[in-house]
Design a protein around this motif. Structure first.
Motif, PDB file in Angstrom:
ATOM      1  N   MET A  39       0.851  -1.233   0.025  1.00 17.65           N
ATOM      2  CA  MET A  39      -0.083   0.084  -0.059  1.00 17.65           C
ATOM      3  C   MET A  39       0.946   1.190  -0.020  1.00 17.65           C
ATOM      4  O   MET A  39       2.114   1.308   0.506  1.00 17.65           O
ATOM      5  CB  MET A  39      -0.913   0.245   1.290  1.00 17.65           C
ATOM      6  CG  MET A  39      -1.823  -1.079   1.219  1.00 17.65           C
ATOM      7  SD  MET A  39      -2.715  -1.336   2.742  1.00 17.65           S
ATOM      8  CE  MET A  39      -3.875  -0.046   2.364  1.00 17.65           C
ATOM      9  N   GLU A  40       0.213   2.259  -0.537  1.00 12.01           N
ATOM     10  CA  GLU A  40       1.101   3.490  -0.778  1.00 12.01           C
ATOM     11  C   GLU A  40       1.128   4.513   0.629  1.00 12.01           C
ATOM     12  O   GLU A  40       0.234   5.282   0.680  1.00 12.01           O
ATOM     13  CB  GLU A  40       0.378   4.223  -1.745  1.00 12.01           C
ATOM     14  CG  GLU A  40       1.622   5.016  -2.731  1.00 12.01           C
ATOM     15  CD  GLU A  40       0.780   5.574  -3.860  1.00 12.01           C
ATOM     16  OE1 GLU A  40      -0.162   5.107  -4.277  1.00 12.01           O
ATOM     17  OE2 GLU A  40       1.608   6.430  -4.394  1.00 12.01           O
ATOM     18  N   ILE A  41       1.962   4.050   1.566  1.00 15.05           N
ATOM     19  CA  ILE A  41       1.928   4.422   3.148  1.00 15.05           C
ATOM     20  C   ILE A  41       3.288   4.898   3.032  1.00 15.05           C
ATOM     21  O   ILE A  41       4.296   4.424   2.318  1.00 15.05           O
ATOM     22  CB  ILE A  41       1.223   3.446   3.937  1.00 15.05           C
ATOM     23  CG1 ILE A  41       1.973   2.141   3.783  1.00 15.05           C
ATOM     24  CG2 ILE A  41      -0.108   3.288   3.776  1.00 15.05           C
ATOM     25  CD1 ILE A  41       1.750   1.128   5.101  1.00 15.05           C
ATOM     26  N   PRO A  42       3.588   5.820   4.148  1.00 16.48           N
ATOM     27  CA  PRO A  42       4.908   6.223   4.149  1.00 16.48           C
ATOM     28  C   PRO A  42       6.029   5.534   4.450  1.00 16.48           C
ATOM     29  O   PRO A  42       6.905   5.293   4.180  1.00 16.48           O
ATOM     30  CB  PRO A  42       4.809   7.439   5.495  1.00 16.48           C
ATOM     31  CG  PRO A  42       3.431   7.763   5.477  1.00 16.48           C
ATOM     32  CD  PRO A  42       2.457   6.612   5.032  1.00 16.48           C
ATOM     33  N   TYR A  97       2.061   0.097  -7.130  1.00 12.30           N
ATOM     34  CA  TYR A  97       1.604  -0.257  -5.912  1.00 12.30           C
ATOM     35  C   TYR A  97       0.293  -1.118  -5.985  1.00 12.30           C
ATOM     36  O   TYR A  97      -0.692  -0.827  -7.058  1.00 12.30           O
ATOM     37  CB  TYR A  97       0.968   1.051  -4.913  1.00 12.30           C
ATOM     38  CG  TYR A  97       2.241   1.491  -4.216  1.00 12.30           C
ATOM     39  CD1 TYR A  97       2.694   1.141  -3.091  1.00 12.30           C
ATOM     40  CD2 TYR A  97       3.160   2.459  -4.988  1.00 12.30           C
ATOM     41  CE1 TYR A  97       3.558   1.878  -2.364  1.00 12.30           C
ATOM     42  CE2 TYR A  97       4.231   3.027  -4.404  1.00 12.30           C
ATOM     43  CZ  TYR A  97       4.484   2.421  -3.089  1.00 12.30           C
ATOM     44  OH  TYR A  97       5.671   3.111  -2.541  1.00 12.30           O
ATOM     45  N   ALA A  98       0.296  -2.148  -5.198  1.00 12.30           N
ATOM     46  CA  ALA A  98      -0.971  -3.179  -5.773  1.00 12.30           C
ATOM     47  C   ALA A  98      -2.139  -2.638  -4.826  1.00 12.30           C
ATOM     48  O   ALA A  98      -3.241  -3.085  -5.200  1.00 12.30           O
ATOM     49  CB  ALA A  98      -0.653  -4.541  -5.000  1.00 12.30           C
ATOM     50  N   GLY A  99      -2.115  -1.748  -3.793  1.00 10.65           N
ATOM     51  CA  GLY A  99      -3.007  -1.352  -3.149  1.00 10.65           C
ATOM     52  C   GLY A  99      -3.265  -2.254  -1.843  1.00 10.65           C
ATOM     53  O   GLY A  99      -4.340  -2.109  -1.199  1.00 10.65           O
ATOM     54  N   ARG A 132      -5.882   9.337   2.244  1.00 17.00           N
ATOM     55  CA  ARG A 132      -4.409   9.368   1.946  1.00 17.00           C
ATOM     56  C   ARG A 132      -4.496  11.057   1.300  1.00 17.00           C
ATOM     57  O   ARG A 132      -3.236  11.680   1.704  1.00 17.00           O
ATOM     58  CB  ARG A 132      -4.055   8.460   0.746  1.00 17.00           C
ATOM     59  CG  ARG A 132      -2.558   8.444   0.821  1.00 17.00           C
ATOM     60  CD  ARG A 132      -2.192   7.348  -0.192  1.00 17.00           C
ATOM     61  NE  ARG A 132      -2.474   5.992   0.435  1.00 17.00           N
ATOM     62  CZ  ARG A 132      -2.999   5.030  -0.649  1.00 17.00           C
ATOM     63  NH1 ARG A 132      -3.360   5.466  -1.541  1.00 17.00           N
ATOM     64  NH2 ARG A 132      -3.330   3.930   0.241  1.00 17.00           N
ATOM     65  N   GLN A 146      -0.855  12.164   2.417  1.00 13.70           N
ATOM     66  CA  GLN A 146      -0.332  10.971   1.923  1.00 13.70           C
ATOM     67  C   GLN A 146      -0.030  10.009   2.923  1.00 13.70           C
ATOM     68  O   GLN A 146       0.897   8.879   2.835  1.00 13.70           O
ATOM     69  CB  GLN A 146       0.963  11.409   1.001  1.00 13.70           C
ATOM     70  CG  GLN A 146       0.890  11.862  -0.089  1.00 13.70           C
ATOM     71  CD  GLN A 146      -0.263  11.308  -0.839  1.00 13.70           C
ATOM     72  OE1 GLN A 146      -0.125  10.211  -1.275  1.00 13.70           O
ATOM     73  NE2 GLN A 146      -1.169  11.934  -1.552  1.00 13.70           N
ATOM     74  N   PHE A 157      -1.530   7.263   6.350  1.00 12.82           N
ATOM     75  CA  PHE A 157      -2.262   6.331   6.287  1.00 12.82           C
ATOM     76  C   PHE A 157      -3.301   6.108   7.222  1.00 12.82           C
ATOM     77  O   PHE A 157      -4.303   5.366   6.987  1.00 12.82           O
ATOM     78  CB  PHE A 157      -1.134   4.782   6.486  1.00 12.82           C
ATOM     79  CG  PHE A 157      -1.693   4.202   7.663  1.00 12.82           C
ATOM     80  CD1 PHE A 157      -2.468   3.034   7.528  1.00 12.82           C
ATOM     81  CD2 PHE A 157      -1.135   4.527   8.877  1.00 12.82           C
ATOM     82  CE1 PHE A 157      -2.720   2.251   8.521  1.00 12.82           C
ATOM     83  CE2 PHE A 157      -1.203   3.711  10.142  1.00 12.82           C
ATOM     84  CZ  PHE A 157      -2.158   2.806   9.953  1.00 12.82           C
ATOM     85  N   GLN A 169      -0.955   1.314 -15.203  1.00 12.76           N
ATOM     86  CA  GLN A 169      -0.077   2.386 -14.457  1.00 12.76           C
ATOM     87  C   GLN A 169       1.133   2.231 -15.226  1.00 12.76           C
ATOM     88  O   GLN A 169       2.071   3.304 -15.048  1.00 12.76           O
ATOM     89  CB  GLN A 169       0.170   1.686 -13.169  1.00 12.76           C
ATOM     90  CG  GLN A 169      -1.001   1.600 -12.040  1.00 12.76           C
ATOM     91  CD  GLN A 169      -0.562   1.448 -10.801  1.00 12.76           C
ATOM     92  OE1 GLN A 169       0.409   1.320 -10.234  1.00 12.76           O
ATOM     93  NE2 GLN A 169      -1.638   0.496 -10.150  1.00 12.76           N
ATOM     94  N   LEU A 199      -7.722   1.869 -10.031  1.00 17.93           N
ATOM     95  CA  LEU A 199      -8.249   0.835  -9.000  1.00 17.93           C
ATOM     96  C   LEU A 199      -9.628   0.165  -9.067  1.00 17.93           C
ATOM     97  O   LEU A 199     -10.030  -0.839  -9.031  1.00 17.93           O
ATOM     98  CB  LEU A 199      -7.588   1.003  -7.474  1.00 17.93           C
ATOM     99  CG  LEU A 199      -6.181   0.956  -7.131  1.00 17.93           C
ATOM    100  CD1 LEU A 199      -6.055   1.357  -5.841  1.00 17.93           C
ATOM    101  CD2 LEU A 199      -5.843  -0.694  -7.362  1.00 17.93           C
TER     102      LEU A 199
END
Ligand SMILES: Nc1ncnc2c1ncn2[C@@H]1O[C@H](COP(=O)(O)OP(=O)(O)OP(=O)(O)O)[C@@H](O)[C@H]1O
Ligand SMILES: Nc1ncnc2c1ncn2[C@@H]1O[C@H](COP(=O)(O)OP(=O)(O)OP(=O)(O)O)[C@@H](O)[C@H]1O
Ligand SMILES: [Mg+2]
Ligand SMILES: [Mg+2]
Lengths: 509, 337, 348, 317
Positions: free
Chosen positions: B148-151, B177-179, C157, C163, C165, D270, D284
């Motif tokens: 996931m697109e997280i820090p 990113y697969a999410g 986000r 951005q 979580f 993408q 998505l």
């Protein structure tokens, strides 16, 4: 004497209810044998026992003298018994051929040999004069043709004993005549027939013998040639029955319903009602006679707002109501006893009580500011149940649990009680026994006498002739003739319905 | 089931437990690693598994974190770990409610006097595998698959890209990113499209989603054993995951290992000895041996590359190179090259 | 009549008992101690005021999710989209909770209403498509679940955080938490949401059984043709049913956002509460009171299960088996009814 | 562009294959009148069985293992579906409820067994999977060869072939005619001497068998292990594909391929230049939004088998 079927002392119990109480029925070879009884008398049950759908709780069945145990319809088929059910057993999305061969399909290399099947169906239909289109979808063909498919199903399986459960209830007079010819032809071919019907005239016309049952008990078997309709009716009901409903001459008032140049398309976009004109006055019953499929259904649905019409005008008491919503139309003063009581008339899973306020629940006293008043609702229900003799354990019983006749009485009670200026009754007595029919006819006439306009649509010429003050004949979406029931005959009506023009005046278009 | 531990170590004075997120102690990732550390600690100190010794609770959903932490408090564990950044809020809350208990959190920072925080410099480890990728690629096209697109994952991404760029300016890194961390099908599809477009090394930081990356690489390798494609594993040594059936080869080029076990063991020992670093955030990087590359790397990577990797490692440790942790920092890093 | 009602109550009771017995058999077969297992379960659900608090906290969204599924069911629609409606409700509630600073009497209701509206909107779409284009609501709601998941993650986000979580914590003025309830239950996450969900159950019962709107909805659910004939607007009712169902689901999300978590974070997958809601509704016989009982049962099983691995070494999945079997026995109520009638007859 | 298709299409097919198998199973069940939202659970059982068999017997059977695993998964899932059959057909259960129970039970039971047998929450990775293949000859066709017939898995192609087989069975054989009759008007079928219950049992078990195959190939090809997350929603997507395809085998296959295509587009997108700057969230949600649009726009209403969801009770009107 040779009997092909002997049902001896048959007993069938549902829970605590005895549907068949030691009934005996013996069918001779080559005869048409009528089975007569009120709604719920146990006729269908008895035949379902014979066809193997139900197992009897007592008694025995002999086929050609041999005692048999008919465990399921397959056994019945093997014994040469075929049944045309009261409610058609056809798969709507299948073709005629597919319906006929279902369960004993001819195959070629594991695949259904549909060509061979169609050929056989065509041959069979020619041999017995049962005109069908083997490739047509059931959903697209007329009720009459559907019935012929049902008959072909039994013949395809080689049945020589045929059971017809109320075959004529859904047919037009022409179709009934055709069916009678077919039955006669079948008997000539050596088949034997059991015919269930409420129409005494038909019994008199085609049957050799008749067995009467009442409330699950056998009353006896008579030779048709030795009896008459009055005797049969009283045997069946257990009291005297009046066939001709007594009525006073109408006191015709101002026009209530005025239809001008109405055009309606059916679901497939074909013009079903074609520039139709019709007026119904206060204090009269106008009967619409016609062969099924000539626009009756669309006409009624357009008047009541169930479908939209293309053009023209529909006025109620001078007010234009065309293409208003069903609710607006109801509120203007239209009552409607729908043709299909299960589909339109009732919410079968609601209690009778809640069904009684289907159009009025939002009004006082049944509700106030959006909150239902159940006391008022069930008070009303009890009143209607009493007044209209709806046979039900109580007002909390689901509508589904009632017999067809009682469901119909409940609907009529509801519609009449709203006191509409125009009451539309579509096939109000379909499938009902003579007692119930008498009751309903009386109610319709009562409305007329109270100065209401009544529009009656029926395929039963008897009913049209008996009840109407004027008869409008509908053909291909137009009213082709308006006749006085006292001055016409069934023959003439039949011709008009078949599209032949009337020579005398009175023809409107 | 667990094999019975030495029974003589009866209820000693120090007990420790952890709460996993939904992954459980066999997620082949940080939960598993943390549990290994705890087991090691327990065995070495003669504790038994269960109440009064060392134990874990697995969460079935996000809503269970607080309940599970609380359950451990009620069972009088002396030190309680929350494993994973997902547990941040739950640990914060319970630390307030139970000021007398000691807590620790892995992969996140909770600023409470009774919480010790453990984080890792994943970017440093990622940098090293980036160096490997940059030197090993034949096509100069490299892929990164994030969960996931997280820090947190951004740290992996930025460090990795920096490592690649540092040794191979011509190489491009394709990032996707697969999410989700549990969508193997997406991992596989992404890998499939990456390999098809000429990418020959993929670094995944995507948990179980990464299983799909492995499965695609293995299948391609089986179809054509001469194809030079690689996967870089994450969190633990994923050499086994990359084994190509019927051969003794693995598509795993290297793995970025994160020694959660070391950190957990470390912290438990400190606490037992009365040195609970409450209120502190301990960061484990290359220097502390908290991150690094897997020993199996030598199976697929030649000596000279390993040497290069070692050089970069030293540079990072002695502060010569500052590895970026975000995309912004990466841009600066790239510009500074 | 009343005998019938008795059977209606006995069926789920028997289903639960049979489910529990079956679970015990599974434990015995697989070598676990069922008594220890169930004791742990019971203790983990009710053994302590803390656990009771946690159980009630878990029951809260279950009731609302169950109501949402049941409401649609009663009107002839199958809303598999409760999960997605819950997610957007959660998001909306937290959004309002974070973005404004208002007096509690305004802020809290506003946040809950926002959740209800978001859920309602999410329900509106399948309702509208069904009414307007006759699109099967089952597919649309399944698809809407995924869309809710991804969209809410994106919003968290890019809008609710930088951005990051997860969102910030909601302001206390929007929170359902209470010191009082927490002190009562030894710091469980119990919050005032339970009262809201009980009110919602009453609302659903009243709306469906006592109002003209409910009358219409039920009529349309049973027979669209007859409802049309009777002058009801069928399409409007289909949409309304989905909107109300979605609103219940949205409020369930608010319970999580304003009570249990006080924020919203990026989700890797579904919460499962919406799907469990299907089971709650079914076990509760799609009626408000039954749903409360079913939610209590499910909540207790779920929370109690957490105690089983540590106290009795039984995997928590056993509880899922028990739940499944209970649902199964409810589904097969015909069998139970048959046995009950047989039993009654012999008793006479 | 061609290159993009070479990437998108094979991955669309591989995404679609488990859905096709499962949706075809759904077609059997629902055509016979039995609602089956338990497809998800049946896939779980298939995935679980496939993986466990593969792990246990890989040494004995070598390259044959995944195929045998598929068959065993088929059998086990089909036996498991008997529960749904008994409830829905013999015990007149609400079919939706029973399906929900199947879903819960499948997941609970298989994870319970994994914990019991492996002592952890997920299995090990299977070692012997299906091979990627280029279909001989066909893959040499210019343009479409590389797009359609390269880099695929045999079970994926099997799925497409099976869709045609199922179409043949349902529309051309006596079995199919009877099956459809039972789903449209069971009483009519009964009066024609067709054993309604038997037909429905067969149909439900076929749905179990096919969902079992779907689950097992999903697990073997894609996740390679079995855990709580292996099957998460694919069964529901298959259900959607079946409805989307209007309960028609080829329609269901088309819908599944469409899902696969949208899914694959959302991933590969993408990497496509002009889609690159589109925020990921749009990609998505693309598969799901496209499905809704397609349903609304040009598919229109689908008519379910008429007797769908109603238990058949002899003699009831
Ligand atoms: N499946 C059943 N279960 C319980 N009772 C039944 C069932 N079928 C019929 N009955 C009972 O048996 C009686 C006889 O029903 P049956 O259908 O045989 O009447 P019928 O003579 O055919 O009536 P109609 O003229 O309206 O067709 C009914 O009044 C009903 O009470
Ligand atoms: N399956 C059944 N179970 C219980 N009662 C039944 C059943 N079928 C019919 N009945 C009962 O049978 C009675 C009459 O039913 P029946 O269908 O014969 O009436 P009917 O007048 O012929 O209706 P229709 O016009 O629809 O044919 C009703 O009182 C109904 O309660
Ligand atoms: Mg009848
Ligand atoms: Mg009858």
């Amino acid at each position: 004497m040779e009997y092909v079927i002997e049902m001896l002392n048959i007993r069938k119990v549902f829970g605590n209810f005895v549907a068949n109480d030691n009934i005996t029925l013996q069918l001779k070879k080559g005869e048409i044998h009528a089975l007569l009884g009120e709604n719920g008398a146990g006729k269908s049950t008895l035949m379902n026992v014979l066809f193997g759908l139900y197992q009897p709780d007592g008694g025995e069945i002999r086929v050609k003298g041999k005692k048999v145990n008919i465990a399921n319809p397959n056994v019945a088929n093997d014994l040469g018994i075929g049944m045309v059910h009261q409610h058609f057993m056809l798969v709507d999305t299948f073709t005629v051929t597919e319906n006929i061969i279902l369960g004993s399909e001819p195959t070629k290399g594991g695949q259904i040999d549909i060509e061979k099947a169609e050929k056989e169906v065509r041959e069979l239909s020619e041999r017995y004069g049962l005109a069908v289109d083997p490739k047509a979808k059931i959903a697209d063909i007329s009720v009459g043709m559907q019935q012929r498919v049902e008959i072909l199903k039994t013949l395809y399986r080689g049945a020589d004993i045929l059971i017809f459960d109320e075959p004529t209830a859904v047919l037009t007079p022409q179709e009934i005549q055709e069916l009678i010819q077919i039955m006669k032809a079948l008997v000539r071919e050596g088949k034997s027939i059991i015919l269930i019907t409420h129409k005494l005239k038909e019994i008199m016309e085609v049957c050799d013998r008749v067995t009467v049952i009442r409330r699950g008990k056998g009353i006896g078997t008579l030779n048709v040639s030795e009896t008459n309709p009055n005797e049969l009716a009283s045997l069946m009901v257990g009291r005297e029955v009046h066939f001709k409903t007594e009525k006073q001459p109408p006191k015709v008032g101002k026009p209530v319903l005025e239809i001008e140049n109405l055009v309606v398309k059916d679901a497939r976009g074909i013009t079903a009602v074609d520039h139709l004109n019709l007026t119904v006055h206060a204090g009269e019953i106008v009967g619409i006679a016609g062969v099924d499929g000539n626009g009756q259904t669309e006409l009624i649905e357009a008047i009541t707002g169930l479908i939209k019409s293309e053009s023209g005008s529909i006025r109620l008491n001078g007010k234009e109501i065309r293409n208003l919503t069903p609710r607006q139309i109801t509120e203007t003063g239209v009552g409607h006893i729908p043709q299909d009581r299960h589909k339109h008339g009732l919410v079968l899973d609601f209690p009778i009580g809640e069904n009684m306020v289907l159009q009025t629940y939002y009004k006082e006293p049944y509700s106030k500011r959006g909150i239902l008043n159940f006391k008022a609702i069930y008070d009303k229900a009890r009143q209607l149940i009493r007044e209209f003799d709806v046979r039900t354990p109580d007002e909390y019983t689901k509508a589904r649990a009632l017999s067809g006749g009682n469901q119909q009485k409940a609907i009529i009670g509801r519609e009449v009680d709203r006191d509409p200026d125009l009451l539309i009754a579509a096939q109000p007595t379909r499938g009902l026994d003579v007692g119930a029919i008498e009751f309903i006819h009386k109610r319709l006439i009562e409305q007329r006498d109270k100065g209401k306009a009544v529009l009656l649509v029926s395929f039963e010429l008897d009913e049209i002739m008996n009840v109407s003050d004027r008869i409008a004949v509908i053909y291909e979406g137009k009213i082709v003739a308006i006749v006085d029931p006292k001055e016409t005959t069934e023959q003439e009506l039949g011709l008009l319905m078949a599209g032949s023009k009337r020579k005398e005046a009175g023809v409107s278009s | 089931k667990e094999e019975p531990k030495k029974e003589e170590g009866k209820a000693s004075e120090f007990s420790v437990a952890m709460v996993t997120d939904v992954g459980g102690i066999d997620d082949k990732s940080f939960n598993q690693s943390a549990w290994e550390g705890l087991q090691k600690f327990g065995e070495e100190n003669g504790l038994k598994k269960g109440k009064g010794g060392y134990d874990y609770l697995q969460s079935q959903s996000d809503a269970d974190y607080a309940t599970n932490l609380n359950k451990l408090v009620r069972n009088d564990f002396d030190l309680i770990f929350g494993i994973g950044f997902l547990m941040t809020d739950a640990v914060t809350e319970i630390a307030d409610q139970k000021p007398d208990n000691k807590f620790a959190i892995v992969d996140s920072v909770v600023e409470k006097p009774n919480v010790a925080s453990i984080t890792f410099k994943e970017h440093e480890g990622s940098f090293l595998v980036g160096v490997v990728a940059g030197l090993m690629t034949k096509t100069n096209k490299i892929g990164f698959v994030g969960g996931m697109e997280i820090p947190l994952i951004e740290k992996f991404e930025s460090g990795f890209r920096a490592g690649v760029k540092a040794v191979n300016p011509n190489a491009t890194v394709e990032v996707q990113y697969a999410g989700a961390f549990d969508k193997a099908d997406k991992g596989k599809a992404i890998a499939s499209s990456m390999y098809a477009s000429g990418i020959d090394v993929i670094y995944h930081a995507a948990g179980a989603t990464g299983n799909g990356v492995f499965s695609e690489a293995i299948d391609l390798k089986k179809q054509d054993p001469n194809k030079e494609i690689w996967v870089i594993g994450v969190d633990r040594d994923q050499y086994e995951e990359g084994k190509v059936p019927g051969t003794d080869k693995s598509v795993t080029l290297t793995s970025m290992v994160k020694r959660v076990d070391v950190a957990v063991y470390d912290l438990a020992t400190k606490t037992k000895n009365g040195n609970f670093p409450g209120g502190q955030a301990v960061e484990y990087g290359l220097k502390e041996d908290g991150v690094g590359i897997a020993p199996t790397t030598k199976n697929n990577v030649p000596e000279d590359v390993l040497k290069k990797v070692d050089e970069w490692k030293q540079k990072i440790i002695n502060g010569e190179v500052k590895v970026p942790t975000t995309r912004d920092e990466y841009k600066q890093f790239e510009a500074s090259l | 009549m009343s005998e019938n009602r008795l059977t209606n109550i006995l069926v789920p009771v028997f289903a639960v008992i049979l489910g529990i017995i079956a679970g015990a058999i599974v434990m015995i077969i697989s070598g676990y101690d069922p008594i220890a297992g169930y004791s742990a379960l019971l203790y983990g659900a009710f053994g302590d005021r803390y656990y009771i608090g946690e159980t009630i906290r878990q029951v809260t969204p279950y009731i609302l999710a169950g109501l949402a599924v049941a409401f649609a069911f009663r009107t002839g629609l199958f809303n598999i989209g409760v999960e997605g409606q819950l997610i957007v409700g959660w998001l909306a509630a937290v959004w309002v909770g974070v973005a404004f600073e208002l007096p509690k009497v305004i802020h809290l209701p506003l946040a809950i209403i926002a959740a209800a509206v978001a859920g309602a909107l999410w329900g509106f779409i399948p309702g509208f498509l069904k009414a307007r284009f006759r699109v099967h609501e089952v597919i649309v709601t399944i698809m809407m679940n995924y869309i809710a998941l991804y969209v809410s993650n994106a919003v968290i986000r890019s809008v609710l955080s930088d951005q990051g979580f997860k969102s910030e914590k909601i302001h206390p003025s929007a929170s359902l938490r209470s010191e009082f309830l927490q002190s009562l239950t030894d710091y469980s996450t119990l919050h005032y949401g339970i009262i809201i969900s009980l009110i919602a159950a009453v609302v659903m019962w009243f709306l469906l059984e006592k109002t003209t709107t409910g009358y219409e909805l039920r009529a349309v659910g049973f027979n669209q043709h007859a409802s049309h004939y009777a002058g009801m607007n069928v399409n409007r009712n289909i949409i309304l049913a989905m909107v109300i169902s979605g609103a219940f689901a949205g409020i369930a999300g608010a319970m999580e956002g304003l009570g249990t978590f006080e924020n919203v974070s990026v989700k890797a997958g579904f919460t499962g509460v919406g799907f469990d809601g299907i089971a709650v509704a079914l076990l509760g016989g799609n009626n408000a009171f039954g749903i409360i009982l079913a939610a209590v049962l499910f909540g207790a099983l779920k929370v109690g299960a957490l105690e089983m691995p540590s106290a009795a070494d039984v995997p928590t999945e056993l509880v899922d088996i028990v739940i499944a079997l209970i649902i199964f026995f409810v589904a097969s109520s015909y069998l139970i009814r048959l046995v009950l009638t047989r039993f009654k007859k012999e008793g006479k | 562009m061609l290159n993009i298709l070479e990437i998108i299409i094979p991955s669309a097919i591989f995404f679609a294959a488990p859905l096709i198998f499962t949706a075809l199973g759904g077609v059997f069940s629902e055509r016979s009148g039995v609602v089956n939202i338990g497809l998800e659970g049946l896939m779980v059982i298939g995935a679980f069985t496939g993986v466990v068999f593969n792990l246990t017997f890989a040494d004995q059977f070598g390259q044959l293992t995944p195929w045998l695993a598929m068959l065993v998964a088929m059998v086990v899932a089909s036996i498991f579906s008997l529960m749904h059959a008994v409830a829905a057909i013999s015990l007149r259960a609400d079919q939706v409820v029973s399906g929900v129970a199947i879903n819960f039970l499948a997941l609970g039971l298989s994870l319970f067994l994994v914990k019991m047998w492996y002592g952890k929450g997920q299995t090990d990775q299977v070692q012997v999977g299906f091979d990627k293949i280029d279909i001989p000859i066909l893959s040499k066709i210019p343009v479409i060869g590389p797009i359609l017939f390269s880099n695929g898995y045999l079970p994926s192609y099997l799925a497409i072939v099976l869709a045609f087989v199922v179409w043949y069975v349902i529309y051309k054989t006596p079995f199919g005619l009877r099956l459809r009759a039972v789903g449209e008007h069971p009483m009519a079928a009964d009066t024609m001497g067709i054993n309604v219950a038997k037909m429905r049992y067969i149909a439900v078990m076929l749905s179990g068998a096919l969902a079992g195959i779907g689950g097992s190939i999903y697990a073997t090809i894609i996740s390679r292990d079995f855990s709580h997350a292996t099957i998460s929603g694919q069964g529901f997507m298959a259900l959607a594909a079946m409805i989307f395809g209007k309960w028609h085998p080829l329609g269901a296959m088309g819908a599944a391929l469409f899902f696969g295509f949208a899914q694959s587009l959302s991933i590969v997108g993408q990497a496509i230049p002009f889609l690159k700057n589109v925020p990921t969230v749009y990609l998505l949600i693309l598969p799901y939004a496209l499905t809704i649009l397609a349903l609304t726009g040009f598919i229109g209403r689908a008519d379910a088998p008429k007797a769908l969801g109603t238990p058949y009770v002899k003699g009831k009107r």
